[in-house]
Scaffold this active site. Structure first.
Site, PDB file in Angstrom:
ATOM      1  CE  LYS A   1      -3.604  -2.881   0.100  1.00  0.00           C
ATOM      2  NZ  LYS A   1      -4.321  -3.223   0.898  1.00  0.00           N
TER       3      LYS A   1
HETATM    4  C1  LIG Z   1      -5.398  -4.471   1.429  1.00  0.00           C
HETATM    5  C2  LIG Z   1      -6.850  -4.129   1.233  1.00  0.00           C
HETATM    6  C3  LIG Z   1      -7.640  -4.554   2.484  1.00  0.00           C
HETATM    7  C4  LIG Z   1      -7.000  -5.213   3.839  1.00  0.00           C
HETATM    8  O1  LIG Z   1      -5.980  -4.586   4.388  1.00  0.00           O
HETATM    9  P1  LIG Z   1      -5.187  -5.624   5.404  1.00  0.00           P
HETATM   10  O2  LIG Z   1      -4.271  -4.495   6.038  1.00  0.00           O
HETATM   11  O3  LIG Z   1      -4.020  -6.409   4.400  1.00  0.00           O
HETATM   12  O4  LIG Z   1      -5.698  -6.110   6.067  1.00  0.00           O
HETATM   13  C5  LIG Z   1      -8.795  -4.209   2.517  1.00  0.00           C
HETATM   14  N1  LIG Z   1      -9.445  -3.805   1.273  1.00  0.00           N
HETATM   15  C6  LIG Z   1      -8.714  -3.359   0.138  1.00  0.00           C
HETATM   16  C7  LIG Z   1      -9.268  -2.891  -0.952  1.00  0.00           C
HETATM   17  C8  LIG Z   1      -7.332  -3.744   0.342  1.00  0.00           C
HETATM   18  O5  LIG Z   1      -6.498  -3.277  -0.700  1.00  0.00           O
END
Ligand SMILES: *Cc1c(COP(=O)(O)O)cnc(C)c1O
Length: 381
Positions: free
Chosen positions: A186
């Site tokens: 991210k």
């Molecule tokens: C990455 C992601 C999540 C979950 O995040 P985590 O930190 O991996 O639990 C939820 N929704 C979307 C759209 C994502 O890309």
């Protein structure tokens, strides 16, 4: 034999010496968890997004779960959600015993279609979860109008869109609760981690309690007041995030704007290089600041292009298999065909590598490979 050039992942973190120092400083301090770095990161994220309250948690998924809890989603409640997302966006509804109702996406942007949302509303609907897919903000004005008219809560899964803006308003202020993820692919990372932000103090307080077993005070508050007494008033979880993770998050946040600018630059380079080809980027809406978590293209030859890129050491990917098509959801009774636009899009979408540490020559390597595959099929070996 194929030579194997350096593998290029679709996303990757950047960690510098300042990040490492920030983590080490906390490791030498008194508080490894529930300490001051957590609040500091929450304050920093609020300053960045413009939201009033931040609750830092163990993951983006935990942030979504906290949102469902704070909004009192429970058995018999329906929550409308996009299928073009990571499973966590819908799983959080199931965790609370609620029912995900999948509404289809726009064909050109793959963002949740407000008309499909409206059509999916029933007397049991309590909330909408929209995802700023790939980093592009959703149709927030239309979603807000629908939510207000029908008295529904509006939740942003903005795990792709930290730093994006919609008509001059920052992501984090557009929904009742917004969830972010700090997984290494991210925009900024804490290893694992997430945050729910909101302008509603009562929702923030419930999410804060939820993060720590539904207990009314934290260890640090008790230490300050010298009291041992606490009460558990609701069933929460241990969704805490450590102080050293939060120190990393605060340090990363300082670099976010530069990284988003770089992501946009690289996306433009892809756009220009692919212009006139059969490999087309997703439509970009006007008046938006795109956070470009993902660079998604569509091509009828998706599988061929994918195979060719992978054989060249390029970490192309597919985001996403529509959630309702996963075996678990199929077993719950969700049928193929309920979201035909998302299902058709799934056959043609491909994510090309995009992260701010990529060099110009990396982008060139990717689009050269894409154009090769387009002309000749998979010619790698
Ligand atoms: C990455 C992601 C999540 C979950 O995040 P985590 O930190 O991996 O639990 C939820 N929704 C979307 C759209 C994502 O890309």
């Amino acid at each position: 034999m194929c030579t194997s050039p350096r593998f290029l992942p679709y996303g990757r973190q950047i960690i510098d010496d300042a990040d490492i120092q920030a983590v080490v400083d906390v490791l030498r301090s008194d508080w490894l968890t529930t300490g001051p770095a957590v609040e500091c990161f929450e304050t920093d994220a609020c300053a960045y997004t413009g939201a009033g309250h931040g609750v830092a948690v163990a993951s983006g998924t935990a942030a979504l779960h906290a949102a469902m809890f704070a909004l009192d989603i429970g058995r018999g409640d329906e929550v409308i959600v996009t299928p073009m997302t990571f499973a966590a966006s819908a799983n959080c509804i199931l965790y609370q015993g609620g029912t995900p109702v999948f509404a289809d996406v726009d064909a050109d942007t793959l963002l949740l279609d407000p008309a499909a949302v409206e059509a999916a509303i029933t007397p049991r609907t309590k909330a909408i979860i929209a995802v700023d897919y790939a980093g592009q903000p959703c149709h927030w004005d239309k979603l807000r109008t629908i939510a207000d008219k029908q008295h529904l809560a509006l939740v942003a899964d903005s795990c792709h869109a930290l730093g994006a803006a919609y008509k001059g308003r920052r992501v984090g202020t557009l929904a009742d609760i917004t969830a972010f993820s700090f997984h290494p692919v991210k925009h900024i990372t804490t290893g694992e981690g997430g945050m729910a932000v909101t302008n509603d103090a009562a929702l923030a307080a419930r999410m804060r309690a939820f993060r720590g077993h539904g207990i009314t005070t934290t260890a640090r508050q008790r230490e300050k007041s010298g009291a041992w007494f606490y009460e558990m008033t609701e069933l929460g979880y241990n969704y805490r995030i450590t102080d050293f993770q939060c120190a990393l998050g605060s340090s990363q946040l300082k670099k976010l704007d530069g990284w988003i600018a770089r992501r946009n630059q690289l996306a433009q380079a892809y756009d220009a290089a692919l212009a006139g080809s059969a490999v087309r980027p997703l439509a970009k809406r006007s008046a938006m600041r795109h956070a470009y978590h993902l660079y998604v293209v569509r091509t009828p030859e998706r599988n061929t292009v994918f195979k060719h890129l992978r054989a060249q050491g390029i970490g192309a990917n597919v985001h996403y298999i529509p959630v309702h098509m996963h075996p678990y959801y199929q077993e719950l009774g969700y049928k193929k065909g309920i979201c035909p636009i998302a299902e058709a899009a799934y056959e043609t979408i491909l994510t090309l590598p995009l992260w701010p540490g990529m060099r110009g020559e990396d982008v060139e390597r990717v689009y050269t490979s894409v154009r090769q595959a387009e002309k000749h099929g998979d010619i790698s070996c």
